[in-house]
Design an enzyme around this catalytic site. Structure first.
Site, PDB file in Angstrom:
ATOM      1  N   GLY A 147     -13.383  -1.384  -4.369  1.00 22.61           N
ATOM      2  CA  GLY A 147     -12.760  -0.856  -3.608  1.00 22.61           C
ATOM      3  C   GLY A 147     -13.339  -0.861  -2.072  1.00 22.61           C
ATOM      4  CB  SER A 148     -14.769  -3.668   0.416  1.00 21.67           C
ATOM      5  OG  SER A 148     -13.882  -4.489  -0.582  1.00 21.67           O
ATOM      6  CG  ASN A 149     -10.121  -5.203   0.843  1.00 23.48           C
ATOM      7  OD1 ASN A 149      -9.091  -6.192   2.090  1.00 23.48           O
ATOM      8  ND2 ASN A 149      -9.786  -5.101  -0.221  1.00 23.48           N
ATOM      9  CE  LYS A 207      -4.433  -3.961 -16.580  1.00 23.00           C
ATOM     10  NZ  LYS A 207      -5.006  -4.421 -17.723  1.00 23.00           N
ATOM     11  CB  ILE A 225       3.925  -2.907  -9.314  1.00 17.30           C
ATOM     12  CG1 ILE A 225       1.976  -2.858  -8.692  1.00 17.30           C
ATOM     13  CG2 ILE A 225       4.578  -2.307  -9.082  1.00 17.30           C
ATOM     14  CD1 ILE A 225       1.631  -1.592  -8.682  1.00 17.30           C
ATOM     15  CG  ASN A 229      -1.829  -7.766  -3.366  1.00 15.25           C
ATOM     16  OD1 ASN A 229      -2.587  -6.996  -3.846  1.00 15.25           O
ATOM     17  ND2 ASN A 229      -1.560  -9.321  -4.632  1.00 15.25           N
ATOM     18  CG  HIS A 247      -3.787 -13.772  -2.728  1.00 12.56           C
ATOM     19  ND1 HIS A 247      -3.834 -13.634  -4.381  1.00 12.56           N
ATOM     20  CD2 HIS A 247      -4.055 -15.286  -2.689  1.00 12.56           C
ATOM     21  CE1 HIS A 247      -3.945 -14.635  -4.702  1.00 12.56           C
ATOM     22  NE2 HIS A 247      -4.395 -15.713  -3.509  1.00 12.56           N
ATOM     23  CG  ASP A 305      -0.188 -13.796  -6.422  1.00 17.65           C
ATOM     24  OD1 ASP A 305      -0.275 -12.107  -5.770  1.00 17.65           O
ATOM     25  OD2 ASP A 305      -0.732 -14.319  -6.518  1.00 17.65           O
ATOM     26  CD  GLU A 344      -9.645 -10.082   0.333  1.00 18.97           C
ATOM     27  OE1 GLU A 344      -9.573  -9.187  -0.068  1.00 18.97           O
ATOM     28  OE2 GLU A 344     -10.300 -10.801   0.387  1.00 18.97           O
TER      29      GLU A 344
HETATM   30  C1  GRF Z   1     -10.193  -9.031  -2.984  1.00 14.01           C
HETATM   31  O1  GRF Z   1     -10.371 -10.096  -2.295  1.00 14.01           O
HETATM   32  C2  GRF Z   1      -8.260  -8.859  -3.090  1.00 14.01           C
HETATM   33  O2  GRF Z   1      -7.852 -10.154  -2.380  1.00 14.01           O
HETATM   34  C3  GRF Z   1      -8.323  -9.009  -4.508  1.00 14.01           C
HETATM   35  O3  GRF Z   1      -9.231  -8.386  -4.886  1.00 14.01           O
HETATM   36  C4  GRF Z   1      -9.981  -8.039  -4.065  1.00 14.01           C
HETATM   37  C5  GRF Z   1     -10.323  -6.708  -3.827  1.00 14.01           C
HETATM   38  O4  GRF Z   1     -11.837  -6.507  -3.569  1.00 14.01           O
HETATM   39  N1  GRF Z   1      -6.791  -8.769  -4.450  1.00 14.01           N
HETATM   40  P1  GRF Z   1     -11.992  -4.579  -3.010  1.00 14.01           P
HETATM   41  O5  GRF Z   1     -12.099  -4.130  -4.407  1.00 14.01           O
HETATM   42  O6  GRF Z   1     -11.584  -4.836  -1.659  1.00 14.01           O
HETATM   43  O7  GRF Z   1     -13.295  -4.969  -2.924  1.00 14.01           O
END
Ligand code: GRF
Length: 208
Positions: free
Chosen positions: A12-14, A92, A94, A108, A110, A151, A180
């Site tokens: 969940g870092s994003n 998963k 969608i 999303n 990637h 994608d 990201e």
């Molecule tokens: C990221 O590398 C993103 O590009 C991919 O999954 C990873 C998620 O990382 N779809 P985080 O859980 O947000 O740290």
């Protein structure tokens, strides 16, 4: 106002980068209404709870069929009045009914420069192994809209980084993750400010 549902399966870092951008005022006109994970141990759920955001574990195995799972998710989305979906490491697929209901409203991220190194099975370190294996000179991250093709939805933002000689899949993953965290909040900001237009040919136009 974007009323966002975040879907996440992992750390969940994003998700955290997005919350920080909202809380610091970098993104206005947006809030995260709910975070949903298929994985009860996801760091994303812990982060959600820390920030006081409803954090739900919704797994397909708790439902009888794909249809009832999709309906269950839809009813959560409507009860939280969600009008925008952000996939942040969601592992998963969608359901197509949700993709139709939220046309051009699902993002999303990637960890590569799509359309290269995407598609089924391309996730985690495999992406970076493939990029290094192909002797690419650069990689990066892509924020794109989600449509029925894996994608393949319209690209909203991309940022590139140089690949160095000593890079390993792990070091490349860390460098890509850093960017990201820059471009995902930025893409959401553009949507929240109404600066993204998608025409009938899936062409994305950004005005800023
Ligand atoms: C990221 O590398 C993103 O590009 C991919 O999954 C990873 C998620 O990382 N779809 P985080 O859980 O947000 O740290």
């Amino acid at each position: 106002m974007l009323n966002i549902a975040v879907f996440a399966s992992g750390k969940g870092s994003n998700f955290k980068a997005i919350l920080d951008a909202i809380n610091s005022g970098q993104i206005r006109n947006a809030r995260v209404a709910v975070v949903i994970s298929n994985n009860s141990g996801a760091g994303a759920l812990v982060i959600g709870r820390e920030y006081g955001i409803p954090a739900l574990h919704m797994s397909r195995i708790k439902f009888e069929s794909d249809e009832s799972f999709a309906t269950g998710i839809q009813s959560v989305l409507s009860s939280y009045k969600v009008n925008f979906i952000v996939l942040a490491g969601y592992m998963k697929k969608i359901d197509p009914s949700i993709i139709r209901a939220y046309k051009n409203k699902i993002l999303n991220i990637h960890p590569a420069l799509l359309p290269k190194f995407g598609g089924q099975g391309m996730y985690g370190l495999r992406v970076h192994e493939a990029v290094l294996g192909a002797r690419e000179k650069e990689s990066g991250a892509t924020v794109h809209l989600v449509d029925e093709e894996y994608d393949r939805g319209p690209i909203v933002l991309q940022k590139r980084i140089r690949i160095d000689n000593g890079d390993t899949p792990e070091s490349l993953a860390a460098k890509v993750l850093e960017i990201e965290h820059e471009i995902y909040p930025e893409a959401i900001r553009l949507f929240a400010e109404g600066n993204i237009r998608i025409d009938n040919h899936k062409q994305v136009t950004i005005s800023r």
